[in-house]
Design an enzyme around this catalytic site. Structure first.
Site, mmCIF file in Angstrom:
data_model
loop_
_atom_site.group_PDB
_atom_site.id
_atom_site.type_symbol
_atom_site.label_atom_id
_atom_site.label_comp_id
_atom_site.label_asym_id
_atom_site.label_seq_id
_atom_site.Cartn_x
_atom_site.Cartn_y
_atom_site.Cartn_z
ATOM 1 N N LYS A 199 114.238 0.582 -18.478
ATOM 2 C CA LYS A 199 114.004 0.829 -19.904
ATOM 3 C C LYS A 199 113.755 -0.470 -20.655
ATOM 4 O O LYS A 199 112.968 -0.503 -21.595
ATOM 5 C CB LYS A 199 115.174 1.595 -20.509
ATOM 6 C CG LYS A 199 115.152 3.040 -20.051
ATOM 7 C CD LYS A 199 116.179 3.883 -20.732
ATOM 8 C CE LYS A 199 116.033 5.321 -20.267
ATOM 9 N NZ LYS A 199 117.313 6.002 -20.179
ATOM 10 N N LYS A 211 109.618 10.776 -9.873
ATOM 11 C CA LYS A 211 110.385 11.955 -10.292
ATOM 12 C C LYS A 211 109.791 12.587 -11.542
ATOM 13 O O LYS A 211 109.045 11.936 -12.285
ATOM 14 C CB LYS A 211 111.849 11.568 -10.536
ATOM 15 C CG LYS A 211 112.055 10.661 -11.714
ATOM 16 C CD LYS A 211 113.508 10.645 -12.170
ATOM 17 C CE LYS A 211 113.617 9.876 -13.461
ATOM 18 N NZ LYS A 211 114.734 10.115 -14.284
ATOM 19 N N LYS A 241 110.454 13.076 -18.721
ATOM 20 C CA LYS A 241 109.716 13.196 -19.983
ATOM 21 C C LYS A 241 108.802 12.001 -20.203
ATOM 22 O O LYS A 241 107.655 12.153 -20.588
ATOM 23 C CB LYS A 241 110.704 13.300 -21.152
ATOM 24 C CG LYS A 241 111.273 14.697 -21.302
ATOM 25 C CD LYS A 241 112.516 14.694 -22.181
ATOM 26 C CE LYS A 241 113.516 15.692 -21.658
ATOM 27 N NZ LYS A 241 114.874 15.470 -22.159
HETATM 28 P P1 TYM Z 1 119.065 12.850 -19.072
HETATM 29 O O1 TYM Z 1 118.778 13.581 -20.305
HETATM 30 O O2 TYM Z 1 118.167 11.715 -18.683
HETATM 31 O O3 TYM Z 1 119.095 13.829 -17.824
HETATM 32 C C1 TYM Z 1 119.890 14.967 -17.856
HETATM 33 C C2 TYM Z 1 120.163 15.489 -16.464
HETATM 34 O O4 TYM Z 1 118.937 15.865 -15.807
HETATM 35 C C3 TYM Z 1 118.862 15.223 -14.553
HETATM 36 N N1 TYM Z 1 117.456 14.943 -14.227
HETATM 37 C C4 TYM Z 1 116.932 15.134 -13.008
HETATM 38 N N2 TYM Z 1 117.493 15.597 -11.874
HETATM 39 C C5 TYM Z 1 116.689 15.699 -10.805
HETATM 40 N N3 TYM Z 1 115.368 15.379 -10.816
HETATM 41 C C6 TYM Z 1 114.772 14.928 -11.943
HETATM 42 N N4 TYM Z 1 113.484 14.653 -11.967
HETATM 43 C C7 TYM Z 1 115.576 14.781 -13.110
HETATM 44 N N5 TYM Z 1 115.334 14.362 -14.379
HETATM 45 C C8 TYM Z 1 116.504 14.471 -15.049
HETATM 46 C C9 TYM Z 1 119.654 13.940 -14.696
HETATM 47 O O5 TYM Z 1 120.079 13.449 -13.439
HETATM 48 C C10 TYM Z 1 120.818 14.428 -15.548
HETATM 49 O O6 TYM Z 1 121.799 15.058 -14.762
HETATM 50 N N6 TYM Z 1 122.840 9.856 -18.718
HETATM 51 C C11 TYM Z 1 122.665 11.306 -18.642
HETATM 52 C C12 TYM Z 1 123.261 12.018 -19.851
HETATM 53 C C13 TYM Z 1 124.738 11.809 -19.942
HETATM 54 C C14 TYM Z 1 125.727 12.283 -19.036
HETATM 55 C C15 TYM Z 1 126.976 11.810 -19.543
HETATM 56 C C16 TYM Z 1 125.678 13.025 -17.862
HETATM 57 C C17 TYM Z 1 125.371 11.128 -20.917
HETATM 58 N N7 TYM Z 1 126.729 11.130 -20.683
HETATM 59 C C18 TYM Z 1 128.165 12.111 -18.889
HETATM 60 C C19 TYM Z 1 126.869 13.299 -17.205
HETATM 61 C C20 TYM Z 1 128.106 12.859 -17.720
HETATM 62 C C21 TYM Z 1 121.209 11.621 -18.429
HETATM 63 O O7 TYM Z 1 120.673 11.245 -17.448
HETATM 64 O O8 TYM Z 1 120.552 12.370 -19.277
#
Ligand code: TYM
Length: 358
Positions: A117, A223, A226
């Site tokens: 990022k 992967k 967005k």
């Molecule tokens: P975010 O919004 O980036 O992703 C949310 C969840 O979606 C999963 N994910 C995927 N899994 C498999 N393949 C993909 N292409 C893919 N794209 C997204 C991510 O692994 C995630 O599980 N940092 C976290 C948000 C968060 C969180 C937490 C999660 C904040 N605090 C505490 C667990 C516990 C996140 O990645 O958001």
């Protein structure tokens, strides 16, 4: 202590950065729905984490609502799981400040997601490694007026706090989040050992005995995400969804029996494995092996099977979005439950760290 609270605690969240896609669904949301019957579950919308990429205020606000509606449309039940918005729990922000005192800048800077990022924020391309002094120089901003915000650096601290403040044991996430979870365990151990306490359990990722998944995109590599612009959204209508799948990158097709599978085709098979039956997957694998496969057929099948998953969600979402009173009720009750538990942990943390009344 009451015995009814003995179920293992599960916590996970998704950032409010837009509509949910198949990566979010298979990496996270589908597991949330399956876990809510058997565990003490808390699922939230990570709006503070979404702020790290500076969204427009109106978009941030609208995205909290749309994610909530998509959670509910996918089957999360507020009678079974605690559903809340991260910023409704001010205790998280306070504990984030406190935990940061035990987190190293270096370990945060070495996190893969930060490097990704930060490079984007600085407009850099290509890859870097841990020792890339030029990259660090850029981050410090010596030669650029572009800024890498400190929230991006401390993203893993905030995520660790989300988990630790609820004393969660299991965290259902996709593969891309495993490094953050490893840091969370490290911070938990460090806090416990620094103060000689046994306050935080070390949380583990969870995927029903399998490995956390990485859902690929339709553009041939990497992967689904967005910012990669390669997503199938849960709310994509039939026409849009079919078009996206039919346009997925492929190759020339196998010319010899049992040829190795290229990345774009491996990605299509990975999506098929998530959405289709084992028989269907095997049928296409056999067709690939004997060179009779027609990618158009594979894509048609894939689109049909994805639609079986997404259509019921899409059909429910608009009704849910229209019911503001219900949505407010869900979040108010979720926030109350999540806050009560967070406040208890924060009080313990303050006490342990020496922030006490005279
Ligand atoms: P975010 O919004 O980036 O992703 C949310 C969840 O979606 C999963 N994910 C995927 N899994 C498999 N393949 C993909 N292409 C893919 N794209 C997204 C991510 O692994 C995630 O599980 N940092 C976290 C948000 C968060 C969180 C937490 C999660 C904040 N605090 C505490 C667990 C516990 C996140 O990645 O958001």
């Amino acid at each position: 202590m009451s015995t009814e609270n003995k179920k293992e605690i599960v916590l996970s969240g998704i950032r409010s950065t837009g509509n949910l896609h198949l990566g979010n669904y298979y990496g996270a949301l589908s597991k949330f729905v399956k876990m809510q019957d058997d565990y003490d579950c808390l699922f939230f919308i990570a709006d503070l984490h979404a702020l790290t990429t500076n969204p427009d205020p109106e978009a941030l606000h609208a995205n909290v609502k749309s994610i909530l509606a998509e959670y509910l449309a996918a089957g999360l039940d507020p009678d079974k799981a605690t559903i809340f918005v991260q910023s409704d729990i001010p205790e998280i922000s306070e504990m984030y400040l406190l935990l940061n005192m035990h987190v190293g800048i270096g370990e945060l800077m070495r996190t893969a997601s930060f490097k990704d990022k930060a490079r984007k924020a600085l407009g850099l391309s290509g890859s870097t490694d841990d020792n890339d002094a030029a990259f660090e120089h850029q981050i410090i901003g010596a030669e650029t007026n572009k800024r890498v915000n400190a929230g991006l650096l401390t993203y893993p601290t905030l995520m660790a706090v989300d988990i630790l403040i609820q004393k969660a044991n299991k965290v259902p996430v996709g593969k891309d989040q495993l490094q953050h979870l490893e840091l969370t365990r490290r911070f938990a151990r460090r806090f416990n050992s620094f103060y000689g306490v046994d306050l935080f359990p070390e949380p583990e990722s969870f995927d029903f005995g399998g490995k956390p998944v990485k859902v690929p995109g339709l553009d041939g590599s990497g992967k689904m995400g967005k910012s990669e612009g390669n997503c199938i959204y849960l709310i994509d209508d039939e026409k849009v969804l079919r078009k996206k799948v039919m346009r997925a990158v492929t190759d020339q097709g196998p010319t010899e029996p049992n040829s190795p599978v290229s990345e774009p085709i491996a990605n299509l098979f990975a999506l098929l494995e998530l959405t289709s039956t084992p028989e269907v997957v095997q049928q296409f694998r056999d067709a690939y092996a004997d060179c009779s496969i027609r990618y158009g057929d594979l894509k048609k099948q894939l689109a049909e099977d994805i639609l079986k998953v997404t259509t019921p969600i899409r059909e429910r979402v608009n009704d849910i979005l229209a019911d503001d009173e219900y949505l407010r009720k869900v979040l108010a009750s979720g926030a109350e439950k999540a806050r009560e538990r967070a406040a208890k942990t924060l009080a313990e943390v303050r006490q342990i760290m020496g922030i006490r009344k005279f």
